[in-house]
Write a protein that holds these residues in place. Structure first.
Motif, PDB file in Angstrom:
ATOM      1  N   ALA A 197       0.840  -1.206   0.000  1.00  0.00           N
ATOM      2  CA  ALA A 197       0.000   0.000   0.000  1.00  0.00           C
ATOM      3  C   ALA A 197       0.874   1.256   0.000  1.00  0.00           C
ATOM      4  O   ALA A 197       0.585   2.242  -0.699  1.00  0.00           O
ATOM      5  N   ARG A 198       1.956   1.218   0.768  1.00  0.00           N
ATOM      6  CA  ARG A 198       2.862   2.377   0.801  1.00  0.00           C
ATOM      7  C   ARG A 198       3.538   2.586  -0.546  1.00  0.00           C
ATOM      8  O   ARG A 198       3.619   3.712  -1.055  1.00  0.00           O
ATOM      9  N   LEU A 199       4.023   1.498  -1.152  1.00  0.00           N
ATOM     10  CA  LEU A 199       4.708   1.616  -2.432  1.00  0.00           C
ATOM     11  C   LEU A 199       3.757   2.101  -3.523  1.00  0.00           C
ATOM     12  O   LEU A 199       4.156   2.898  -4.389  1.00  0.00           O
ATOM     13  N   GLN A 200       2.523   1.634  -3.504  1.00  0.00           N
ATOM     14  CA  GLN A 200       1.549   2.081  -4.501  1.00  0.00           C
ATOM     15  C   GLN A 200       1.398   3.599  -4.436  1.00  0.00           C
ATOM     16  O   GLN A 200       1.344   4.282  -5.463  1.00  0.00           O
ATOM     17  N   SER A 201       1.352   4.119  -3.216  1.00  0.00           N
ATOM     18  CA  SER A 201       1.233   5.568  -3.045  1.00  0.00           C
ATOM     19  C   SER A 201       2.496   6.277  -3.518  1.00  0.00           C
ATOM     20  O   SER A 201       2.440   7.274  -4.245  1.00  0.00           O
ATOM     21  N   GLU A 202       3.672   5.737  -3.130  1.00  0.00           N
ATOM     22  CA  GLU A 202       4.944   6.368  -3.513  1.00  0.00           C
ATOM     23  C   GLU A 202       5.151   6.349  -5.021  1.00  0.00           C
ATOM     24  O   GLU A 202       5.680   7.303  -5.592  1.00  0.00           O
ATOM     25  N   TRP A 203       4.730   5.258  -5.655  1.00  0.00           N
ATOM     26  CA  TRP A 203       4.942   5.132  -7.096  1.00  0.00           C
ATOM     27  C   TRP A 203       3.841   5.789  -7.910  1.00  0.00           C
ATOM     28  O   TRP A 203       3.933   5.867  -9.142  1.00  0.00           O
ATOM     29  N   GLY A 204       2.792   6.221  -7.241  1.00  0.00           N
ATOM     30  CA  GLY A 204       1.706   6.899  -7.937  1.00  0.00           C
ATOM     31  C   GLY A 204       0.926   5.997  -8.877  1.00  0.00           C
ATOM     32  O   GLY A 204       0.531   6.418  -9.971  1.00  0.00           O
ATOM     33  N   GLY A 254      19.002   3.219  -7.656  1.00  0.00           N
ATOM     34  CA  GLY A 254      19.157   4.536  -8.278  1.00  0.00           C
ATOM     35  C   GLY A 254      18.258   4.847  -9.447  1.00  0.00           C
ATOM     36  O   GLY A 254      18.339   5.934 -10.021  1.00  0.00           O
ATOM     37  N   ALA A 255      17.375   3.923  -9.841  1.00  0.00           N
ATOM     38  CA  ALA A 255      16.524   4.165 -11.010  1.00  0.00           C
ATOM     39  C   ALA A 255      15.261   4.931 -10.611  1.00  0.00           C
ATOM     40  O   ALA A 255      14.738   4.739  -9.517  1.00  0.00           O
ATOM     41  N   PRO A 256      14.739   5.800 -11.496  1.00  0.00           N
ATOM     42  CA  PRO A 256      13.439   6.420 -11.235  1.00  0.00           C
ATOM     43  C   PRO A 256      12.352   5.344 -11.210  1.00  0.00           C
ATOM     44  O   PRO A 256      12.444   4.334 -11.914  1.00  0.00           O
ATOM     45  N   ALA A 257      11.303   5.567 -10.415  1.00  0.00           N
ATOM     46  CA  ALA A 257      10.251   4.563 -10.244  1.00  0.00           C
ATOM     47  C   ALA A 257       9.594   4.190 -11.565  1.00  0.00           C
ATOM     48  O   ALA A 257       9.346   3.012 -11.839  1.00  0.00           O
ATOM     49  N   ASP A 258       9.309   5.206 -12.418  1.00  0.00           N
ATOM     50  CA  ASP A 258       8.616   4.899 -13.672  1.00  0.00           C
ATOM     51  C   ASP A 258       9.480   4.075 -14.609  1.00  0.00           C
ATOM     52  O   ASP A 258       8.993   3.197 -15.323  1.00  0.00           O
ATOM     53  N   GLN A 259      10.801   4.334 -14.599  1.00  0.00           N
ATOM     54  CA  GLN A 259      11.703   3.567 -15.456  1.00  0.00           C
ATOM     55  C   GLN A 259      11.884   2.140 -14.946  1.00  0.00           C
ATOM     56  O   GLN A 259      11.923   1.185 -15.734  1.00  0.00           O
TER      57      GLN A 259
END
Length: 503
Positions: free
Chosen positions: A328-335, A360-365
Motif C-alpha cells: 500500500a505504501r509503495l503504490q502511493s509512492e509510485w503513484g 538509483g533508477a526512477p520509479a517509472d523507469q
C-alpha cells in the motif's frame, strides 16, 4: 495416467469441489544448526559441516538454537497465530538414510504457534483468507543423491550418496487448515498463499526463502468432494514443490487427475506424489494406506520452551513492515492506480522494482523495464520474474545509461537482452557491441546530409515551414545509423541545415 487422458479442468469442477491443505517448510537463515554449533552455510564440501550431534552419534546431546526459537515466534506473530506459553520438542521416529539419528527432532501436539491466518490477494484484487493450523520447529534432513538411473530418483539408481551438511538445519513447518470454498480458483489461491508467505518470511528477515535453492518447499495436499457435500475425499500429497508456478500447476493437475479417477468409477489412493516440471504432471511416490505411526514421544534431551509473554510482546512490537502494508505504501509512492498496482503484483514485480529504485533508477523507469521487456521474457520462458538472469542493479544501470544519453530505448533493449544472455555487465555489453548512442555532430553530419539529399521533397516542405515533416528525415537517419543516433540531436541538425531551426 498421462496428461492427455485427463478430463478437462472445467469438467472436473462441474462435479467436484477441491479441498486443499498446504504444508510449507522454511529453512531458517541462522548461522548454526538447530541443535548444534555446525555452520549452515551453503555450498560447502559434502559432510564437512557435521558433528556428533547432527550425525546422531551415541552420547551427543542437543542444545536449542535461541535464534531459531525467536524466528519461529516472529513467524507465528506475523501469521496472526497464538504463541504457546509452554511447548516442547518431540521425537518423530522413522528410518531413512538421510536422517542419521533415525528420528527427527520436531514438534507434535505442542507447536510453538497455532490458530492463525494469512490474507492473500488474488489476481483480480479480491482477498482470500487462508487459516493456519500451526507453525512448528523442527530440523531438516540430509540430502540424498541417487546415481546411475535416468531420473535421479532411487528407482533404477546403482548407488546413493549422502551429504549430512543439511541435517539439523532449522526448519519451520507451516501447516494450513483445510482450504475450502476456493472452487475453481483453488490453484490460484495456492500460488497466492505461497507467494504471500514467501514475501512475509523475507520481510521478517528470518530466511531468504529461495524456492530454487530449497530454502522454502511446499507440499500440496488435495482431495475432491462431490459438489454440495461436506465429507472430505481421500487426499494425495505432492511433495517438495519448489516454485510458485509449480504449486499452481500441481494443484490444477491433481484436481483433474482425481476427477478423472472418480468419474471413471475408480478410487483415490492416499499416497505421496512427485511433481514433474517438464509437463506439470505428478506421479505416484509412496502409498500411505493408513496414517503413519511415527511413535512420537517428548524429546528427553531438551527442556520445554516457555516464551515469556513480555518477550513475545517485544517481538510483536518490533515486527517490520509486513508485505500488505508495504505494498500500500509503495503504490502511493509510485503513484499507481489500483489496476496498475495489481498488474505489478500479478507479475511478481514488486520486489524487483523496489530494488531497482533502491539502486538509483526512477520509479517509472524501473516499472517500465520489469513490466515490459523482462515480464515478456518471463512469460515466454515460463519462469518467475525474480528468476531472470539480470539483477535490479543491472536494470538500474541501463536506466542510468538512457538518462545520460548514452543509450536510447531501442539500444537499451539490446543491452538487456545481452545481459540476460550472459554477455556481462551493461557497460561491458555497450562497449563490446558498440551500442552507444552517436550524438557527436561530426559523426551525425554525413548521415543527416545523406537523408536530406535522398528526400528532397520532404526537405523542401521543412524549408517552407512544415516542421512536422522532420520526423521522416529523423527516421531515415535512425535507420542509417542502426538506431544508434541521438534522435533529438538529429532533429536539431536537420532543422539547422534546412534553415528551419526555431520555427
Amino acid at each position: 495416467m498421462s496428461v492427455m487422458n485427463l478430463v478437462s479442468y472445467e469438467d472436473a469442477l462441474a462435479s467436484y469441489d477441491p479441498v486443499m491443505g498446504l504444508e510449507v517448510h522454511v529453512e531458517l537463515g541462522t548461522k548454526t544448526k538447530m541443535f548444534c554449533g555446525c555452520s549452515t552455510e551453503l555450498g560447502a564440501e559434502p559432510n564437512s559441516q557435521v558433528c556428533p550431534t547432527c550425525l546422531g552419534l551415541p552420547g551427543s546431546l542437543p542444545v536449542v538454537n535461541s535464534v531459531g526459537v525467536e524466528s519461529a515466534v516472529k513467524i507465528g506473530l506475523a501469521l496472526n497465530c497464538e504463541i504457546a506459553e509452554w511447548c516442547r520438542f518431540a521425537r518423530k521416529n522413522y528410518f531413512y538414510p538421510d536422517m542419521p539419528k533415525n528420528f527427527q527432532t520436531s514438534q507434535y501436539d505442542e507447536p510453538i504457534a497455532f490458530n492463525g491466518y494469512l490474507d492473500v490477494q488474488l489476481e483480480d484484487g479480491s482477498t482470500f483468507r487462508v487459516e493456519i493450523e500451526r507453525a512448528h520447529m523442527e530440523e531438516d534432513t540430509g540430502k540424498s543423491s541417487h546415481v546411475g538411473g535416468a531420473t535421479g530418483r532411487i528407482h533404477g539408481a546403482t548407488h546413493s550418496l549422502l551429504d549430512y551438511n543439511r541435517a539439523g538445519i532449522p526448519l519451520i513447518e507451516i501447516v494450513t487448515k483445510p482450504i475450502v470454498g476456493a472452487g475453481e480458483r483453488a490453484p490460484e489461491v495456492a500460488r497466492a498463499y505461497v507467494a504471500e508467505l514467501r514475501e512475509l518470511i523475507k520481510a521478517l528477515g528470518v530466511s531468504e526463502a529461495r524456492m530454487d535453492k530449497g530454502q522454502m518447499r511446499c507440499d500440496v495436499n488435495l482431495s475432491l468432494r462431490p459438489n454440495g457435500t461436506e465429507t472430505f475425499g481421500t487426499r494425495s500429497e505432492t511433495k517438495n514443490v519448489n516454485s510458485l508456478r509449480s504449486v499452481e500447476r500441481a494443484a490444477r493437475f491433481e484436481i483433474q487427475r482425481h476427477a478423472t479417477v472418480l468419474i471413471d468409477g475408480g478410487t483415490i489412493v492416499q499416497e505421496t506424489r512427485h511433481f514433474h516440471e517438464e509437463d506439470g504432471s505428478t506421479t505416484s511416490g509412496r502409498i500411505k494406506d493408513n496414517a503413519e505411526d511415527y511413535r512420537y514421544f517428548p524429546e528427553p534431551d531438551l527442556v520445554p520452551i516457555a516464551p515469556a509473554r513480555e518477550w513475545v510482546e517485544e517481538l510483536r512490537a518490533a515486527l517490520p513492515e509486513l508485505p500488505r502494508v508495504r505494498r500500500a505504501r509503495l503504490q502511493s509512492e509510485w503513484g499507481l492506480s489500483d489496476k496498475d498496482m495489481q498488474a505489478v503484483l500479478n507479475a511478481g514485480a514488486v520486489e524487483p522494482i523496489q530494488e531497482t529504485i533502491a539502486a538509483g533508477a526512477p520509479a517509472d523507469q524501473a516499472r517500465k523495464w520489469w513490466m515490459g521487456e523482462l515480464a515478456r521474457r518471463a512469460n515466454e520462458t515460463g519462469t518467475e520474474l525474480s528468476e531472470q538472469p539480470i539483477t535490479p542493479a543491472q536494470v538500474a544501470r541501463v536506466t542510468a545509461l538512457v538518462a545520460e544519453g548514452k543509450l536510447n530505448d531501442k539500444l537499451a533493449r539490446q543491452v538487456i537482452e545481452a545481459v540476460l544472455a550472459g554477455e556481462g555487465e551493461p557497460d561491458e555489453v555497450v562497449e563490446k557491441r558498440g551500442l552507444a548512442v552517436v550524438s557527436d555532430d561530426s559523426a551525425l553530419g554525413a548521415a543527416v546530409d545523406q537523408a536530406i539529399a535522398e528526400n528532397e521533397a520532404i526537405a523542401a516542405k521543412i524549408r517552407d515551414g512544415k516542421v512536422a515533416a522532420v520526423g521522416a528525415l529523423v527516421g531515415a537517419v535512425m535507420k542509417a545509423t542502426r538506431g544508434q543516433a541521438d534522435a533529438a540531436r538529429v532533429k536539431d541538425l536537420i532543422l539547422e541545415r534546412l534553415g528551419a531551426a526555431g520555427q
